[in-house]
Design a protein around this motif. Structure first.
Motif, PDB file in Angstrom:
ATOM      1  N   CYS A 146      -8.854 -29.154  34.410  1.00 29.01           N
ATOM      2  CA  CYS A 146      -9.301 -30.528  34.656  1.00 29.01           C
ATOM      3  C   CYS A 146      -9.293 -31.430  33.423  1.00 29.01           C
ATOM      4  CB  CYS A 146     -10.699 -30.513  35.263  1.00 29.01           C
ATOM      5  SG  CYS A 146     -10.775 -29.833  36.935  1.00 29.01           S
ATOM      6  N   VAL A 147      -9.177 -30.851  32.234  1.00 31.93           N
ATOM      7  CA  VAL A 147      -9.226 -31.679  31.026  1.00 31.93           C
ATOM      8  C   VAL A 147      -7.986 -31.443  30.179  1.00 31.93           C
ATOM      9  CG1 VAL A 147     -11.754 -31.613  31.001  1.00 31.93           C
ATOM     10  CG2 VAL A 147     -10.476 -29.963  29.635  1.00 31.93           C
ATOM     11  N   PRO A 148      -7.586 -32.434  29.388  1.00 30.39           N
ATOM     12  CA  PRO A 148      -6.398 -32.269  28.538  1.00 30.39           C
ATOM     13  C   PRO A 148      -6.553 -31.170  27.497  1.00 30.39           C
ATOM     14  CG  PRO A 148      -7.008 -34.582  28.740  1.00 30.39           C
ATOM     15  CD  PRO A 148      -8.139 -33.799  29.309  1.00 30.39           C
ATOM     16  N   ARG A 149      -7.757 -31.006  26.965  1.00 32.70           N
ATOM     17  CA  ARG A 149      -7.995 -30.008  25.924  1.00 32.70           C
ATOM     18  C   ARG A 149      -9.437 -29.534  26.000  1.00 32.70           C
ATOM     19  NH1 ARG A 149      -9.448 -30.534  20.089  1.00 32.70           N
ATOM     20  NH2 ARG A 149      -8.842 -28.578  19.092  1.00 32.70           N
ATOM     21  N   VAL A 150      -9.623 -28.234  26.106  1.00 30.25           N
ATOM     22  CA  VAL A 150     -10.970 -27.665  26.173  1.00 30.25           C
ATOM     23  C   VAL A 150     -11.587 -27.670  24.778  1.00 30.25           C
ATOM     24  CG1 VAL A 150     -12.351 -25.648  26.808  1.00 30.25           C
ATOM     25  CG2 VAL A 150     -10.254 -26.169  28.072  1.00 30.25           C
ATOM     26  N   THR A 151     -12.851 -28.059  24.697  1.00 30.82           N
ATOM     27  CA  THR A 151     -13.596 -27.993  23.440  1.00 30.82           C
ATOM     28  C   THR A 151     -14.912 -27.268  23.705  1.00 30.82           C
ATOM     29  OG1 THR A 151     -14.828 -30.055  23.760  1.00 30.82           O
ATOM     30  CG2 THR A 151     -12.640 -30.233  22.740  1.00 30.82           C
ATOM     31  N   GLY A 152     -15.501 -26.763  22.631  1.00 32.40           N
ATOM     32  CA  GLY A 152     -16.778 -26.093  22.762  1.00 32.40           C
ATOM     33  C   GLY A 152     -17.846 -27.021  23.309  1.00 32.40           C
ATOM     34  N   GLU A 153     -17.772 -28.301  22.947  1.00 35.43           N
ATOM     35  CA  GLU A 153     -18.772 -29.261  23.418  1.00 35.43           C
ATOM     36  C   GLU A 153     -18.677 -29.458  24.929  1.00 35.43           C
ATOM     37  OE1 GLU A 153     -20.421 -33.765  22.364  1.00 35.43           O
ATOM     38  OE2 GLU A 153     -18.497 -33.066  21.564  1.00 35.43           O
ATOM     39  N   ILE A 154     -17.444 -29.497  25.448  1.00 36.68           N
ATOM     40  CA  ILE A 154     -17.271 -29.649  26.894  1.00 36.68           C
ATOM     41  C   ILE A 154     -17.816 -28.426  27.621  1.00 36.68           C
ATOM     42  CG2 ILE A 154     -15.584 -29.821  28.758  1.00 36.68           C
ATOM     43  CD1 ILE A 154     -13.795 -31.406  26.858  1.00 36.68           C
ATOM     44  N   VAL A 155     -17.480 -27.237  27.119  1.00 40.25           N
ATOM     45  CA  VAL A 155     -17.957 -26.006  27.761  1.00 40.25           C
ATOM     46  C   VAL A 155     -19.477 -25.972  27.761  1.00 40.25           C
ATOM     47  CG1 VAL A 155     -17.985 -23.485  27.658  1.00 40.25           C
ATOM     48  CG2 VAL A 155     -15.873 -24.716  27.147  1.00 40.25           C
ATOM     49  N   LYS A 156     -20.074 -26.281  26.613  1.00 42.94           N
ATOM     50  CA  LYS A 156     -21.542 -26.256  26.508  1.00 42.94           C
ATOM     51  C   LYS A 156     -22.171 -27.261  27.474  1.00 42.94           C
ATOM     52  CE  LYS A 156     -25.339 -26.517  23.155  1.00 42.94           C
ATOM     53  NZ  LYS A 156     -26.223 -27.273  24.068  1.00 42.94           N
ATOM     54  N   ARG A 164     -15.982 -29.026  38.913  1.00 42.71           N
ATOM     55  CA  ARG A 164     -15.101 -30.182  39.112  1.00 42.71           C
ATOM     56  C   ARG A 164     -15.905 -31.454  39.339  1.00 42.71           C
ATOM     57  NH1 ARG A 164     -11.977 -26.201  41.687  1.00 42.71           N
ATOM     58  NH2 ARG A 164     -12.952 -26.578  43.716  1.00 42.71           N
ATOM     59  N   GLU A 165     -16.994 -31.339  40.089  1.00 38.43           N
ATOM     60  CA  GLU A 165     -17.842 -32.515  40.304  1.00 38.43           C
ATOM     61  C   GLU A 165     -18.466 -32.997  38.999  1.00 38.43           C
ATOM     62  OE1 GLU A 165     -20.752 -31.868  43.295  1.00 38.43           O
ATOM     63  OE2 GLU A 165     -19.315 -31.999  44.968  1.00 38.43           O
ATOM     64  N   LEU A 166     -18.899 -32.049  38.164  1.00 38.91           N
ATOM     65  CA  LEU A 166     -19.498 -32.437  36.881  1.00 38.91           C
ATOM     66  C   LEU A 166     -18.484 -33.138  35.995  1.00 38.91           C
ATOM     67  CD1 LEU A 166     -21.610 -29.241  36.043  1.00 38.91           C
ATOM     68  CD2 LEU A 166     -22.492 -31.523  36.579  1.00 38.91           C
ATOM     69  N   LEU A 167     -17.261 -32.686  36.017  1.00 39.61           N
ATOM     70  CA  LEU A 167     -16.235 -33.270  35.163  1.00 39.61           C
ATOM     71  C   LEU A 167     -15.855 -34.673  35.605  1.00 39.61           C
ATOM     72  CD1 LEU A 167     -13.993 -30.135  34.658  1.00 39.61           C
ATOM     73  CD2 LEU A 167     -15.318 -31.303  32.901  1.00 39.61           C
ATOM     74  N   HIS A 168     -16.118 -34.995  36.859  1.00 39.27           N
ATOM     75  CA  HIS A 168     -15.761 -36.315  37.367  1.00 39.27           C
ATOM     76  C   HIS A 168     -16.981 -37.183  37.652  1.00 39.27           C
ATOM     77  CE1 HIS A 168     -11.811 -34.684  37.628  1.00 39.27           C
ATOM     78  NE2 HIS A 168     -12.137 -33.818  38.551  1.00 39.27           N
ATOM     79  N   ALA A 169     -18.185 -36.684  37.291  1.00 38.26           N
ATOM     80  CA  ALA A 169     -19.416 -37.420  37.587  1.00 38.26           C
ATOM     81  C   ALA A 169     -19.505 -38.673  36.719  1.00 38.26           C
ATOM     82  CB  ALA A 169     -20.629 -36.531  37.342  1.00 38.26           C
ATOM     83  N   PRO A 170     -20.037 -39.771  37.264  1.00 33.80           N
ATOM     84  CA  PRO A 170     -20.220 -40.975  36.448  1.00 33.80           C
ATOM     85  C   PRO A 170     -21.273 -40.748  35.380  1.00 33.80           C
ATOM     86  CG  PRO A 170     -21.329 -41.210  38.559  1.00 33.80           C
ATOM     87  CD  PRO A 170     -20.526 -39.940  38.640  1.00 33.80           C
ATOM     88  N   GLU A 171     -21.259 -41.585  34.385  1.00 35.79           N
ATOM     89  CA  GLU A 171     -22.207 -41.444  33.280  1.00 35.79           C
ATOM     90  C   GLU A 171     -23.636 -41.592  33.786  1.00 35.79           C
ATOM     91  OE1 GLU A 171     -22.985 -43.336  28.830  1.00 35.79           O
ATOM     92  OE2 GLU A 171     -21.450 -44.143  30.161  1.00 35.79           O
ATOM     93  N   LEU A 188     -12.726 -37.277  30.995  1.00 33.62           N
ATOM     94  CA  LEU A 188     -11.887 -36.364  30.226  1.00 33.62           C
ATOM     95  C   LEU A 188     -10.730 -35.793  31.018  1.00 33.62           C
ATOM     96  CD1 LEU A 188     -14.583 -34.431  28.208  1.00 33.62           C
ATOM     97  CD2 LEU A 188     -12.934 -36.094  27.347  1.00 33.62           C
ATOM     98  N   GLY A 189     -10.800 -35.763  32.344  1.00 34.42           N
ATOM     99  CA  GLY A 189      -9.766 -35.105  33.128  1.00 34.42           C
ATOM    100  C   GLY A 189      -8.759 -36.039  33.763  1.00 34.42           C
ATOM    101  N   LYS A 190      -8.702 -37.307  33.377  1.00 30.89           N
ATOM    102  CA  LYS A 190      -7.865 -38.278  34.067  1.00 30.89           C
ATOM    103  C   LYS A 190      -6.383 -37.948  34.010  1.00 30.89           C
ATOM    104  CE  LYS A 190     -11.012 -42.198  33.791  1.00 30.89           C
ATOM    105  NZ  LYS A 190     -11.227 -43.569  33.274  1.00 30.89           N
ATOM    106  N   ASP A 191      -5.937 -37.358  32.926  1.00 26.79           N
ATOM    107  CA  ASP A 191      -4.517 -37.082  32.771  1.00 26.79           C
ATOM    108  C   ASP A 191      -4.184 -35.614  32.861  1.00 26.79           C
ATOM    109  OD1 ASP A 191      -4.670 -39.576  30.254  1.00 26.79           O
ATOM    110  OD2 ASP A 191      -3.999 -39.828  32.316  1.00 26.79           O
ATOM    111  N   SER A 192      -5.022 -34.834  33.543  1.00 25.71           N
ATOM    112  CA  SER A 192      -4.763 -33.402  33.686  1.00 25.71           C
ATOM    113  C   SER A 192      -3.426 -33.197  34.372  1.00 25.71           C
ATOM    114  CB  SER A 192      -5.872 -32.758  34.512  1.00 25.71           C
ATOM    115  OG  SER A 192      -5.607 -31.395  34.706  1.00 25.71           O
ATOM    116  N   PRO A 193      -2.546 -32.345  33.825  1.00 24.24           N
ATOM    117  CA  PRO A 193      -1.195 -32.205  34.348  1.00 24.24           C
ATOM    118  C   PRO A 193      -1.111 -31.520  35.702  1.00 24.24           C
ATOM    119  CG  PRO A 193      -1.601 -30.569  32.653  1.00 24.24           C
ATOM    120  CD  PRO A 193      -2.778 -31.496  32.666  1.00 24.24           C
TER     121      PRO A 193
END
Length: 312
Positions: free
Chosen positions: A169-179, A202-209, A227-232
């Motif tokens: 869902c995201v272009p690049r995974v980071t530790g901050e995103i996982v946490k 998936r819902e969390l990754l697309h949830a509004p601020e 973060l996931g807008k351009d996921s391939p």
């Protein structure tokens, strides 16, 4: 915080080999007449599976070969922590260090300056890293570490699902995103359903601020809504692109077909009589092979252990 075996993967990675049984290693282009064999310790398959010590005496020739392969696994692939973790577990379980230093933790520190807490964390994490690598990912140790509490609550399967969903869902995974995702998931029951957890991620990754409260302060969580807008793979929006989704599904179907074909061929070549003869003739070689086959079958079993739709 970077992990002991982390490297920066932001740079473009070489094309990786596919398939359910692929190790996620860069493909090597060579002349058709040349076969390039990986050096011992440079692939997960070249690391012997953990086994009980053959004796308390001097190492056998096979044990020495296993020891060198495991050392190479720690030396050469510090960017693939799951190989280092498997290497460490094999050396510890089989006591391959006994000639150099009977104290495993001290021996590891002397050779690689890996602390006792770090080495046992690597041993605990390598199976998750291996599973993610087989899915085509190259996770950092620090990312898997962020899921330690989640794994304790639930299982490795749930942690694998969480990371795999994030990576899709995201272009690049980071530790901050996982946490952030793990924190927002909160407590999960031991028998949590992997498909449901994936949906929540998936819902969390697309949830509004999050809206600020009356004091003007938010909940302090990192905003991951965009973060996931351009996921391939087309899973980054609430309405995935049909063409991208179909292409991904087609590849997954081919993986399943290839896996079934490989298993069917393997089933033709092995039977109990052959296994017994091999164990009786050369147990030092046969037993580790059998253990590795069993481990792979368990890995496949875990991969296909999903809730299937009812047949019509």
């Amino acid at each position: 915080m970077a992990g002991l075996f982390d490297v920066d993967t932001q740079a473009t990675q070489p094309q990786q080999t596919g398939g359910l049984f692929g190790g996620g290693l860069p493909a090597v282009t060579a002349a058709a007449s040349v076969v390039v064999q990986p050096l011992p310790g440079t692939t997960l398959a070249s690391i012997p599976a953990p086994y009980q010590p053959h004796s308390d005496d001097e190492l056998s020739d096979q044990e020495r070969e296993d020891l060198e392969a495991c050392k190479a696994g720690v030396d050469n692939l510090r960017n693939a922590f799951w190989i280092a973790g498997k290497s460490l577990e094999t050396m510890s379980t089989a006591k391959l260090h006994r000639e150099e230093n009977p104290n495993f933790a001290d021996w590891v520190w002397e050779k690689w300056e890996i602390s006792e807490s770090n080495l046992y964390r690597l041993i605990d994490e390598w199976r998750v890293g291996e599973a993610l690598a087989n899915l085509g990912h190259k996770p950092l140790e620090s990312h898997v570490r962020e899921m330690t509490e989640l794994r304790r609550q639930t299982s490795d399967k749930i942690a694998i699902t969480v990371y795999d969903t994030i990576a899709r869902c995201v272009p690049r995974v980071t530790g901050e995103i996982v946490k952030t995702v793990v924190d927002k998931l909160g407590f999960l029951p031991k028998d949590a359903d992997a498909a449901e957890v994936g949906r929540q991620v998936r819902e969390l990754l697309h949830a509004p601020e999050e809206k600020a409260d009356d004091t003007g302060k938010g909940d302090g969580a990192h905003d991951i809504s965009s973060l996931g807008k351009d996921s391939p793979n087309g899973e980054s929006s609430r309405k995935p692109s049909d063409s991208k989704d179909d292409a991904l599904a087609a590849k997954d179907i081919e993986r399943l077909r290839a896996a079934l074909s490989a298993l069917q061929e393997a089933a033709k070549k092995i039977n109990k009589s052959a296994v017994r003869r091999a164990v009786e003739a050369q147990p030092d070689i046969a037993v580790p092979l059998i253990e590795e086959i069993g481990a792979k079958l368990q890995q496949i079993d875990r991969a296909v252990a999903i809730k299937l739709p009812k047949s019509q």
